[in-house]
Scaffold this active site. Structure first.
Site, short mmCIF file in Angstrom:
data_model
loop_
_atom_site.label_atom_id
_atom_site.label_comp_id
_atom_site.label_asym_id
_atom_site.label_seq_id
_atom_site.Cartn_x
_atom_site.Cartn_y
_atom_site.Cartn_z
N VAL A 1 50.99 42.01 44.37
CA VAL A 1 49.79 41.50 44.78
C VAL A 1 49.77 41.19 46.48
O VAL A 1 49.01 41.44 47.12
CB VAL A 1 48.91 40.39 44.11
CG1 VAL A 1 50.00 38.86 44.49
CG2 VAL A 1 47.73 40.16 44.44
N HIS B 1 54.37 36.43 45.13
CA HIS B 1 53.98 36.48 43.65
C HIS B 1 54.83 37.42 43.01
O HIS B 1 54.58 38.74 42.84
CB HIS B 1 52.62 36.91 43.33
CG HIS B 1 52.30 37.31 41.76
ND1 HIS B 1 52.28 36.10 40.82
CD2 HIS B 1 52.09 38.17 41.15
CE1 HIS B 1 52.20 36.74 39.74
NE2 HIS B 1 51.82 37.94 40.02
P1 NAD Z 1 45.99 48.52 33.07
O1 NAD Z 1 46.73 50.03 33.22
O2 NAD Z 1 45.49 48.18 31.80
O3 NAD Z 1 44.45 49.03 33.93
C1 NAD Z 1 44.48 49.43 35.05
C2 NAD Z 1 43.25 50.47 35.19
O4 NAD Z 1 42.98 50.78 36.61
C3 NAD Z 1 43.02 51.53 34.31
O5 NAD Z 1 41.99 51.35 33.16
C4 NAD Z 1 42.87 52.66 34.99
O6 NAD Z 1 42.20 53.65 34.56
C5 NAD Z 1 42.31 52.07 36.27
N1 NAD Z 1 42.53 52.84 37.59
C6 NAD Z 1 43.65 53.59 37.78
N2 NAD Z 1 43.34 54.17 39.11
C7 NAD Z 1 42.04 54.00 39.41
C8 NAD Z 1 41.32 54.43 40.37
N3 NAD Z 1 41.63 55.09 41.64
N4 NAD Z 1 39.94 53.83 40.40
C9 NAD Z 1 39.52 53.22 39.66
N5 NAD Z 1 40.42 52.60 38.51
C10 NAD Z 1 41.42 53.09 38.46
O7 NAD Z 1 46.77 47.44 33.62
P2 NAD Z 1 46.22 46.25 33.77
O8 NAD Z 1 47.24 45.43 32.78
O9 NAD Z 1 44.91 45.97 33.81
O10 NAD Z 1 47.03 45.61 35.37
C11 NAD Z 1 46.16 46.14 36.21
C12 NAD Z 1 47.16 45.58 37.57
O11 NAD Z 1 47.03 44.15 37.74
C13 NAD Z 1 48.45 46.01 37.68
O12 NAD Z 1 48.78 46.36 39.03
C14 NAD Z 1 49.42 44.80 37.18
O13 NAD Z 1 50.71 44.64 37.57
C15 NAD Z 1 48.07 43.77 37.82
N6 NAD Z 1 48.52 42.39 37.31
C16 NAD Z 1 48.50 41.20 38.38
C17 NAD Z 1 48.47 40.10 37.85
C18 NAD Z 1 48.51 38.95 39.15
O14 NAD Z 1 48.88 37.74 38.95
N7 NAD Z 1 48.35 39.35 40.37
C19 NAD Z 1 49.02 39.65 36.46
C20 NAD Z 1 48.68 40.83 35.68
C21 NAD Z 1 48.46 42.06 36.07
#
Ligand code: NAD
Length: 319
Positions: free
Chosen positions: A126, A179
């Site tokens: 992040v 993070h």
């Molecule tokens: P996920 O794979 O379920 O969802 C990601 C979504 O993004 C998918 O639906 C995909 O189709 C979409 N996507 C990909 N490229 C795209 C684009 N160019 N335009 C629009 N949509 C697009 O993943 P998730 O479990 O929801 O995690 C999402 C992100 O959040 C990851 O990077 C994960 O590591 C992060 N995350 C961060 C925290 C935090 O504390 N900051 C916590 C959990 C997850």
């Protein structure tokens, strides 16, 4: 607008686990009148919007739909969750290149749509993805924020609460820095009621600080090992940040913001306590740190700086 009123529109980019759970949590909190979901997988966005809308009549109604960047242009907040998810023991820093391509593209699309609100980045890693969004969104740094260590800080308060049998809401404490694996738990400023951990320990309740710090640091990995992703904690952190912004609370929360000289750091995002209001990050506050915490924070900044240098050296990296 009264404190309980719904505000305008939130755009959620990425309707995967984090995005759809954040949409659900925002819907239940009734913070926005309109929630638009955008995903490169349009069928997924439509399905999540339809599923959420099914709950609408039983909750506090919002207009929820699968839309485009044109719909996001007038949103107050764009929550950016599209990015590479980590798997198994993969560290957040291992997915930099994949996430940077996605986050850079999403931020450029927002800019092209004339978006002038606040970008809240949750995609990992992040701290780097907030920087990528800042570089591509054409917005002042105060209006591009990473969810940062708000989630880790919530995990810290919960871990201490479980250990001490005290409500987590009665425990003040935060995690700062990356993070990720180099994050720093600021035990010196933990307060349980008005007591420090040292004062509590003298009363016969010593806390194993390194065990707690490790528990907080590994919490995400443990959850991913069990269910493949994390969603509820981060979604609730997203809601809390959105709430502080749309209600212009000036709440102090540990989120990832652009360093502009704090502790002589500049040009990177990391988490320190920030005053959050209608303008985004209104102020960054450097908390009191003991010498080992300060050394840990500087080491964490070095980890982020090295990751930025590696990211920028990638030929296919973002602008
Ligand atoms: P996920 O794979 O379920 O969802 C990601 C979504 O993004 C998918 O639906 C995909 O189709 C979409 N996507 C990909 N490229 C795209 C684009 N160019 N335009 C629009 N949509 C697009 O993943 P998730 O479990 O929801 O995690 C999402 C992100 O959040 C990851 O990077 C994960 O590591 C992060 N995350 C961060 C925290 C935090 O504390 N900051 C916590 C959990 C997850």
């Amino acid at each position: 607008m009264s404190a309980g009123a719904s505000h305008g529109r939130v755009a959620i980019i990425g309707a995967g686990h984090v995005g759809s759970t954040a949409a659900y949590a925002l819907m239940l909190r009734a913070l926005f009148r309109e929630i638009v979901l955008i995903d490169s997988n349009a069928a997924l966005a439509r399905a999540e919007a339809a599923d959420l809308s099914d709950a609408n009549a039983l909750a506090r109604p919002a207009r929820i739909w699968a839309g485009t960047y044109a719909d996001a242009g007038s949103a107050q907040i764009a929550v950016l969750t599209a990015g590479a998810a980590t798997h198994g023991a993969q560290s957040r820093l291992e997915v930099v290149a994949q996430s940077a391509e996605v986050v850079g593209e999403c931020a450029r699309q927002l800019a092209a749509a004339g978006f002038e609100g606040i970008v809240l980045v949750a995609a990992n890693p992040v701290d780097l993805m907030a920087l990528v969004a800042f570089r591509n969104a054409g917005l002042p740094a105060a209006r591009v924020i990473g969810t940062g260590t708000l989630l880790d800080s919530s995990r810290l308060r919960q871990a201490l609460a479980a250990e001490l049998a005290i409500a987590p809401g009665s425990i003040e404490g935060m995690v700062v820095g990356e993070h990720g694996d180099s994050e720093v738990t600021v035990f010196s400023s933990v307060r349980i009621g008005a007591q420090t951990l040292g004062e509590l320990g003298a009363l016969g309740s010593p806390v194993d600080q390194s065990a707690i710090a490790q528990e907080v640091r590994s919490a995400g990995y443990e959850i991913i090992a069990g269910k493949g992703y994390t969603s509820f904690g981060i979604a609730t952190a997203i809601v809390r940040i959105c709430e502080a912004i749309v209600r212009d609370e000036r709440a102090i929360l540990p989120v990832s913001s652009m360093m502009t000289g704090q502790l002589s750091l500049a040009g990177l995002y990391l988490s320190l306590p920030c005053v959050l209001g209608a303008g985004g990050v209104e102020r960054v506050a450097v908390p009191p740190l003991d010498p080992s915490e300060l050394a840990g924070l500087m080491a964490s900044a070095t980890v982020i700086q090295a990751a930025i240098a590696a990211m920028d050296a990638e030929p296919a990296g973002p602008a």
